[in-house]
Design a protein around this motif. Structure first.
Motif, PDB file in Angstrom:
ATOM      1  N   PRO A 126      32.201  19.896  27.156  1.00 51.40           N
ATOM      2  CA  PRO A 126      31.061  20.805  26.935  1.00 51.40           C
ATOM      3  C   PRO A 126      31.224  21.757  25.751  1.00 51.40           C
ATOM      4  O   PRO A 126      30.272  22.443  25.398  1.00 51.40           O
ATOM      5  CB  PRO A 126      30.981  21.601  28.226  1.00 51.40           C
ATOM      6  CG  PRO A 126      31.872  20.948  29.198  1.00 51.40           C
ATOM      7  CD  PRO A 126      32.797  20.061  28.453  1.00 51.40           C
ATOM      8  N   ILE A 127      32.371  21.782  25.110  1.00 53.99           N
ATOM      9  CA  ILE A 127      32.554  22.678  23.967  1.00 53.99           C
ATOM     10  C   ILE A 127      31.653  22.270  22.790  1.00 53.99           C
ATOM     11  O   ILE A 127      31.335  23.086  21.930  1.00 53.99           O
ATOM     12  CB  ILE A 127      34.033  22.727  23.542  1.00 53.99           C
ATOM     13  CG1 ILE A 127      34.273  23.944  22.675  1.00 53.99           C
ATOM     14  CG2 ILE A 127      34.453  21.463  22.823  1.00 53.99           C
ATOM     15  CD1 ILE A 127      35.717  24.337  22.556  1.00 53.99           C
ATOM     16  N   PHE A 128      31.207  21.022  22.763  1.00 52.71           N
ATOM     17  CA  PHE A 128      30.344  20.538  21.683  1.00 52.71           C
ATOM     18  C   PHE A 128      28.868  20.826  21.920  1.00 52.71           C
ATOM     19  O   PHE A 128      28.044  20.610  21.045  1.00 52.71           O
ATOM     20  CB  PHE A 128      30.536  19.026  21.494  1.00 52.71           C
ATOM     21  CG  PHE A 128      31.897  18.655  21.000  1.00 52.71           C
ATOM     22  CD1 PHE A 128      32.264  18.887  19.689  1.00 52.71           C
ATOM     23  CD2 PHE A 128      32.816  18.066  21.855  1.00 52.71           C
ATOM     24  CE1 PHE A 128      33.518  18.546  19.228  1.00 52.71           C
ATOM     25  CE2 PHE A 128      34.072  17.713  21.414  1.00 52.71           C
ATOM     26  CZ  PHE A 128      34.433  17.956  20.095  1.00 52.71           C
ATOM     27  N   LEU A 129      28.523  21.302  23.101  1.00 54.85           N
ATOM     28  CA  LEU A 129      27.119  21.520  23.447  1.00 54.85           C
ATOM     29  C   LEU A 129      26.414  22.544  22.557  1.00 54.85           C
ATOM     30  O   LEU A 129      25.280  22.298  22.120  1.00 54.85           O
ATOM     31  CB  LEU A 129      27.014  21.919  24.916  1.00 54.85           C
ATOM     32  CG  LEU A 129      25.632  21.858  25.527  1.00 54.85           C
ATOM     33  CD1 LEU A 129      25.041  20.467  25.396  1.00 54.85           C
ATOM     34  CD2 LEU A 129      25.694  22.254  26.990  1.00 54.85           C
ATOM     35  N   PRO A 130      27.023  23.702  22.222  1.00 53.90           N
ATOM     36  CA  PRO A 130      26.329  24.645  21.323  1.00 53.90           C
ATOM     37  C   PRO A 130      26.038  24.055  19.942  1.00 53.90           C
ATOM     38  O   PRO A 130      24.984  24.321  19.364  1.00 53.90           O
ATOM     39  CB  PRO A 130      27.284  25.829  21.218  1.00 53.90           C
ATOM     40  CG  PRO A 130      28.149  25.736  22.428  1.00 53.90           C
ATOM     41  CD  PRO A 130      28.265  24.285  22.736  1.00 53.90           C
ATOM     42  N   GLY A 131      26.945  23.237  19.436  1.00 52.09           N
ATOM     43  CA  GLY A 131      26.707  22.606  18.131  1.00 52.09           C
ATOM     44  C   GLY A 131      25.525  21.671  18.162  1.00 52.09           C
ATOM     45  O   GLY A 131      24.710  21.636  17.238  1.00 52.09           O
ATOM     46  N   ALA A 132      25.417  20.909  19.249  1.00 51.02           N
ATOM     47  CA  ALA A 132      24.269  19.998  19.390  1.00 51.02           C
ATOM     48  C   ALA A 132      22.974  20.796  19.518  1.00 51.02           C
ATOM     49  O   ALA A 132      21.949  20.435  18.944  1.00 51.02           O
ATOM     50  CB  ALA A 132      24.469  19.100  20.605  1.00 51.02           C
ATOM     51  N   GLY A 133      23.025  21.903  20.248  1.00 50.43           N
ATOM     52  CA  GLY A 133      21.841  22.742  20.408  1.00 50.43           C
ATOM     53  C   GLY A 133      21.399  23.377  19.110  1.00 50.43           C
ATOM     54  O   GLY A 133      20.203  23.525  18.851  1.00 50.43           O
TER      55      GLY A 133
END
Length: 97
Positions: free
Chosen positions: A35-42
């Motif tokens: 889930p650490i990549f979720l803000p980048g995708a957002g």
């Protein structure tokens, strides 16, 4: 022959759109495992939404359609394109407004 890409973008903007889509998709897939990549995708989704709105606006203007049709193209892209193709809408030129 002119296609939708030529109506809405030039080469540099189209490349940026494709690159941003690739990055958002890759980060979204990575976020499923970590889930650490979720803000980048957002963060990639906001510029993509803005670019999609601009594309919808330019396409609607090329067929002399207004803001209401821009909403249809933005939220229901396939349906809007089908309406343009099957209706009596006429192409009035590349980005006339």
């Amino acid at each position: 022959m002119i296609d939708e890409f030529d109506l809405c973008w030039n080469g540099a903007v189209g490349f940026f759109y494709a690159l941003l889509t690739f990055v958002a998709t890759t980060l979204g897939n990575l976020a499923q495992a970590n889930p650490i990549f979720l803000p980048g995708a957002g963060l990639c989704l906001l510029p993509l939404a803005i670019m999609r709105w601009i594309e919808s606006r330019k396409l609607a203007a090329s067929f002399d359609k207004g803001l209401g049709f821009t909403f249809i193209l933005f939220f229901f892209g396939g349906l809007g394109r089908m309406i343009l193709g099957l209706s009596s809408a006429e192409y009035v030129g590349k980005n006339p407004r």
